[in-house]
Scaffold this motif. Structure first.
Motif, mmCIF file in Angstrom:
data_model
loop_
_atom_site.group_PDB
_atom_site.id
_atom_site.type_symbol
_atom_site.label_atom_id
_atom_site.label_comp_id
_atom_site.label_asym_id
_atom_site.label_seq_id
_atom_site.Cartn_x
_atom_site.Cartn_y
_atom_site.Cartn_z
ATOM 1 N N TYR A 59 0.859 -1.183 0.000
ATOM 2 C CA TYR A 59 0.000 0.000 0.000
ATOM 3 C C TYR A 59 0.893 1.230 0.000
ATOM 4 O O TYR A 59 1.933 1.245 0.649
ATOM 5 C CB TYR A 59 -0.895 0.004 1.245
ATOM 6 C CG TYR A 59 -1.861 1.156 1.256
ATOM 7 C CD1 TYR A 59 -1.518 2.363 1.862
ATOM 8 C CD2 TYR A 59 -3.103 1.043 0.655
ATOM 9 C CE1 TYR A 59 -2.391 3.426 1.856
ATOM 10 C CE2 TYR A 59 -3.981 2.109 0.644
ATOM 11 C CZ TYR A 59 -3.619 3.299 1.243
ATOM 12 O OH TYR A 59 -4.485 4.359 1.229
ATOM 13 N N ASP A 62 -0.942 8.254 -1.250
ATOM 14 C CA ASP A 62 -1.227 8.839 -2.562
ATOM 15 C C ASP A 62 -0.068 9.687 -3.070
ATOM 16 O O ASP A 62 0.212 9.741 -4.272
ATOM 17 C CB ASP A 62 -2.496 9.697 -2.490
ATOM 18 C CG ASP A 62 -3.756 8.864 -2.387
ATOM 19 O OD1 ASP A 62 -4.791 9.425 -1.997
ATOM 20 O OD2 ASP A 62 -3.690 7.659 -2.693
ATOM 21 N N SER A 63 0.604 10.346 -2.157
ATOM 22 C CA SER A 63 1.663 11.273 -2.539
ATOM 23 C C SER A 63 2.874 10.591 -3.169
ATOM 24 O O SER A 63 3.673 11.259 -3.836
ATOM 25 C CB SER A 63 2.107 12.090 -1.328
ATOM 26 O OG SER A 63 2.588 11.229 -0.308
ATOM 27 N N LYS A 65 2.593 7.310 -4.774
ATOM 28 C CA LYS A 65 2.199 6.285 -5.746
ATOM 29 C C LYS A 65 2.834 6.556 -7.109
ATOM 30 O O LYS A 65 2.836 7.678 -7.591
ATOM 31 C CB LYS A 65 0.682 6.261 -5.888
ATOM 32 C CG LYS A 65 -0.030 5.502 -4.803
ATOM 33 C CD LYS A 65 -1.539 5.514 -5.038
ATOM 34 C CE LYS A 65 -2.248 4.814 -3.908
ATOM 35 N NZ LYS A 65 -3.723 4.890 -4.058
#
Length: 123
Positions: A59, A62-63, A65
């Protein structure tokens, strides 16, 4: 118990890459999920990425990915964080952490921590 030791931090230009390593001691490394966190001065410790005990589930925040990749080698008892296209705002102390079985995104849910490695990103 697990002891963790990060390495691989350093100075890199914006847009550059670094690979962090986290070496573990302990006979049951493969039973542990690993997480990478980072903390900049004056800021909260931030979850970056996690990987479950078997390595099949990861996982990413978002920053990061598409730019960061976490992996583990249970035979070497090591987890890696490949960081590409680094940004100045990602300058921080990077920590690896371990907990049993499944990763979590909250730092307080981890039982074992490394001492951290400094990543400095120049603009």
């Amino acid at each position: 118990q697990v002891q963790l030791a990060e390495s691989g931090g350093g100075l890199v230009q914006a847009g550059g890459s670094l690979r962090l390593s986290c070496a573990a001691s302990g006979r049951t490394f493969s039973n542990y999920a690993l997480g990478w966190f980072r903390q900049a001065p004056g800021k909260e410790r931030e979850f970056v990425t996690g990987i479950n005990w078997g390595g099949g589930t990861t996982y990413y925040a978002d920053s990061v990915k598409g730019r960061f990749t976490i992996s583990r080698d249970n035979t070497k008892k090591t987890v890696y964080l490949q960081m590409n296209s680094l940004k100045p705002e990602e300058e921080a102390v990077y920590y690896c952490a371990a907990r049993t079985t499944f990763y979590r995104k909250t730092w307080a849910e981890y039982d074992y921590w490394g001492q951290g490695t400094q990543v400095t990103v120049s603009s």
